[in-house]
Write an enzyme that holds these catalytic residues in place. Structure first.
Site, PDB file in Angstrom:
ATOM      1  N   ASN A   1      32.375  19.357  32.606  1.00  0.00           N
ATOM      2  CA  ASN A   1      32.873  20.661  33.056  1.00  0.00           C
ATOM      3  C   ASN A   1      32.512  20.788  34.531  1.00  0.00           C
ATOM      4  O   ASN A   1      31.360  21.024  34.871  1.00  0.00           O
ATOM      5  CB  ASN A   1      32.208  21.759  32.212  1.00  0.00           C
ATOM      6  CG  ASN A   1      32.553  23.157  32.684  1.00  0.00           C
ATOM      7  OD1 ASN A   1      33.431  23.333  33.545  1.00  0.00           O
ATOM      8  ND2 ASN A   1      31.882  24.151  32.143  1.00  0.00           N
TER       9      ASN A   1
ATOM     10  N   LYS B   1      33.353  23.052  36.549  1.00  0.00           N
ATOM     11  CA  LYS B   1      33.238  24.465  36.960  1.00  0.00           C
ATOM     12  C   LYS B   1      33.974  24.687  38.295  1.00  0.00           C
ATOM     13  O   LYS B   1      34.975  24.029  38.552  1.00  0.00           O
ATOM     14  CB  LYS B   1      31.765  24.877  37.017  1.00  0.00           C
ATOM     15  CG  LYS B   1      31.027  24.517  35.718  1.00  0.00           C
ATOM     16  CD  LYS B   1      29.674  25.139  35.582  1.00  0.00           C
ATOM     17  CE  LYS B   1      29.072  24.729  34.257  1.00  0.00           C
ATOM     18  NZ  LYS B   1      27.783  25.354  33.989  1.00  0.00           N
TER      19      LYS B   1
ATOM     20  N   HIS C   1      33.580  29.748  27.359  1.00  0.00           N
ATOM     21  CA  HIS C   1      32.357  29.298  28.025  1.00  0.00           C
ATOM     22  C   HIS C   1      31.499  30.529  28.345  1.00  0.00           C
ATOM     23  O   HIS C   1      32.035  31.590  28.670  1.00  0.00           O
ATOM     24  CB  HIS C   1      32.703  28.534  29.310  1.00  0.00           C
ATOM     25  CG  HIS C   1      31.501  27.865  29.889  1.00  0.00           C
ATOM     26  ND1 HIS C   1      30.577  28.563  30.633  1.00  0.00           N
ATOM     27  CD2 HIS C   1      31.036  26.596  29.803  1.00  0.00           C
ATOM     28  CE1 HIS C   1      29.596  27.723  30.986  1.00  0.00           C
ATOM     29  NE2 HIS C   1      29.857  26.538  30.491  1.00  0.00           N
TER      30      HIS C   1
ATOM     31  N   GLU D   1      29.896  31.376  30.814  1.00  0.00           N
ATOM     32  CA  GLU D   1      30.120  31.965  32.142  1.00  0.00           C
ATOM     33  C   GLU D   1      31.355  32.873  32.134  1.00  0.00           C
ATOM     34  O   GLU D   1      31.427  33.844  32.875  1.00  0.00           O
ATOM     35  CB  GLU D   1      30.226  30.849  33.199  1.00  0.00           C
ATOM     36  CG  GLU D   1      28.843  30.261  33.489  1.00  0.00           C
ATOM     37  CD  GLU D   1      28.825  28.808  33.905  1.00  0.00           C
ATOM     38  OE1 GLU D   1      29.875  28.272  34.307  1.00  0.00           O
ATOM     39  OE2 GLU D   1      27.742  28.204  33.822  1.00  0.00           O
TER      40      GLU D   1
ATOM     41  N   GLY E   1      22.548  24.939  33.316  1.00  0.00           N
ATOM     42  CA  GLY E   1      22.304  24.902  34.753  1.00  0.00           C
ATOM     43  C   GLY E   1      20.869  25.226  35.144  1.00  0.00           C
ATOM     44  O   GLY E   1      20.580  25.464  36.309  1.00  0.00           O
TER      45      GLY E   1
ATOM     46  N   SER F   1      22.204  21.466  30.437  1.00  0.00           N
ATOM     47  CA  SER F   1      21.318  20.548  31.160  1.00  0.00           C
ATOM     48  C   SER F   1      21.226  19.158  30.529  1.00  0.00           C
ATOM     49  O   SER F   1      20.168  18.531  30.513  1.00  0.00           O
ATOM     50  CB  SER F   1      19.926  21.161  31.311  1.00  0.00           C
ATOM     51  OG  SER F   1      19.994  22.365  32.058  1.00  0.00           O
TER      52      SER F   1
HETATM   53  P1  PGA Z   1      24.927  22.155  32.782  1.00  0.00           P
HETATM   54  O1  PGA Z   1      26.227  22.964  32.325  1.00  0.00           O
HETATM   55  O2  PGA Z   1      25.051  20.758  32.203  1.00  0.00           O
HETATM   56  O3  PGA Z   1      24.956  22.162  34.270  1.00  0.00           O
HETATM   57  O4  PGA Z   1      23.742  22.873  32.212  1.00  0.00           O
HETATM   58  C1  PGA Z   1      26.773  22.809  31.044  1.00  0.00           C
HETATM   59  C2  PGA Z   1      27.944  23.733  30.853  1.00  0.00           C
HETATM   60  O5  PGA Z   1      27.889  24.883  31.312  1.00  0.00           O
HETATM   61  O6  PGA Z   1      28.968  23.357  30.254  1.00  0.00           O
END
Ligand code: PGA
Length: 251
Positions: A11, A13, A99, A101, A175, A213
């Site tokens: 992803n 983003k 998601h 977010e 994140g 993460s």
């Molecule tokens: P991240 O994000 O691996 O940076 O924690 C995962 C995601 O939001 O899909």
């Protein structure tokens, strides 16, 4: 026991201009071609502006392309939004819906996410339905009811293992560098599996990804957990060497 082919999804983003995105996908396509047969499906979800370029660069490769969101309607007066059919039209095969977010930044409810998943299915896309608890919900001991509740409402009745993937992403692990422990991941994935098996004839065949993460140093132990059928990777998917190492964990 059902054999589920893992899916490693990146992803991106709101990252990458054209040059960065093309460099990233081209490097991935080259690595996949060199390797020949892979132990997992590979997906990248670039920002909407790069979808067309990335689809072209990934043509005839093992790398599949998905959108990061779609609108629930097929067309109309929705400024700034993208319809699922538009994603399919330019060659995407997946789309992320729900998601955290988007749930947080755009106030998306599980009901809206179900409508988006239905729109994705109607357009012939595979919907990756994302769920996950906040840190506060975990501290209150509400993780399983929250996640099971999100799955119950966000995943439409017409879902099947062929058109739907679930991604469990604890919000506090996204994140942040913090990853859920193996025991925490195992507990939630087992609860999601039980819910899918109870509700869908092919519930045992749905892929359930872990996200939050994921990086080369923890991918092997997370992917070895029962009912973890791949990963949804944010930050580490922007570095081709890191993303590739995670893919190779499935080899
Ligand atoms: P991240 O994000 O691996 O940076 O924690 C995962 C995601 O939001 O899909």
């Amino acid at each position: 026991m059902t054999q589920r082919r893992p899916l490693i999804a990146g992803n991106w983003k709101m990252n990458c201009l054209r040059a960065d995105g093309l460099e990233l996908v081209s490097a991935l396509v080259a690595k996949a071609a060199e390797k020949g047969s892979l132990g997992c499906d590979v997906l990248v979800c670039p920002p909407a502006t790069l979808l067309s370029d990335v689809v072209n660069a990934a043509q005839n490769s093992a790398v599949q392309v998905g959108g990061q969101d779609c609108h629930a309607e097929t067309s109309g007066a929705h400024t700034g939004d993208v319809a699922a059919a538009m994603l399919a039209d330019i060659g995407a095969s997946y789309v992320l819906v729900g998601h955290s977010e988007r749930r947080a930044d755009h106030d998306e409810s599980s009901t809206v996410i179900r409508q988006k998943a239905i729109a994705a299915h109607d357009a012939g896309l595979i919907a990756v339905v994302c769920v996950g608890e906040t840190e506060q919900e975990r501290d209150l001991g509400a993780t399983l009811p929250v996640v099971n509740g999100q799955v119950a409402v966000s995943v439409p009745d017409g879902a099947s293992a062929k058109n739907t993937v679930i991604a469990y992403e604890p919000v506090w692990a996204i994140g942040t560098g913090r990853t859920a422990s193996v025991a925490e991941v195992a507990e939630v994935h087992a609860a999601i599996r039980a819910e899918l098996v109870e509700r869908f004839e092919d519930g045992d065949e749905f892929r359930i990804l872990y996200g939050g993460s994921v990086k080369p140093s923890n991918a092997a132990e997370l992917l070895a957990v029962a009912d973890v059928d791949g990963a949804l990777v944010g930050g580490a998917s922007l570095k081709v060497d890191d993303f590739w190492k995670i893919i190779e964990t499935c080899a």
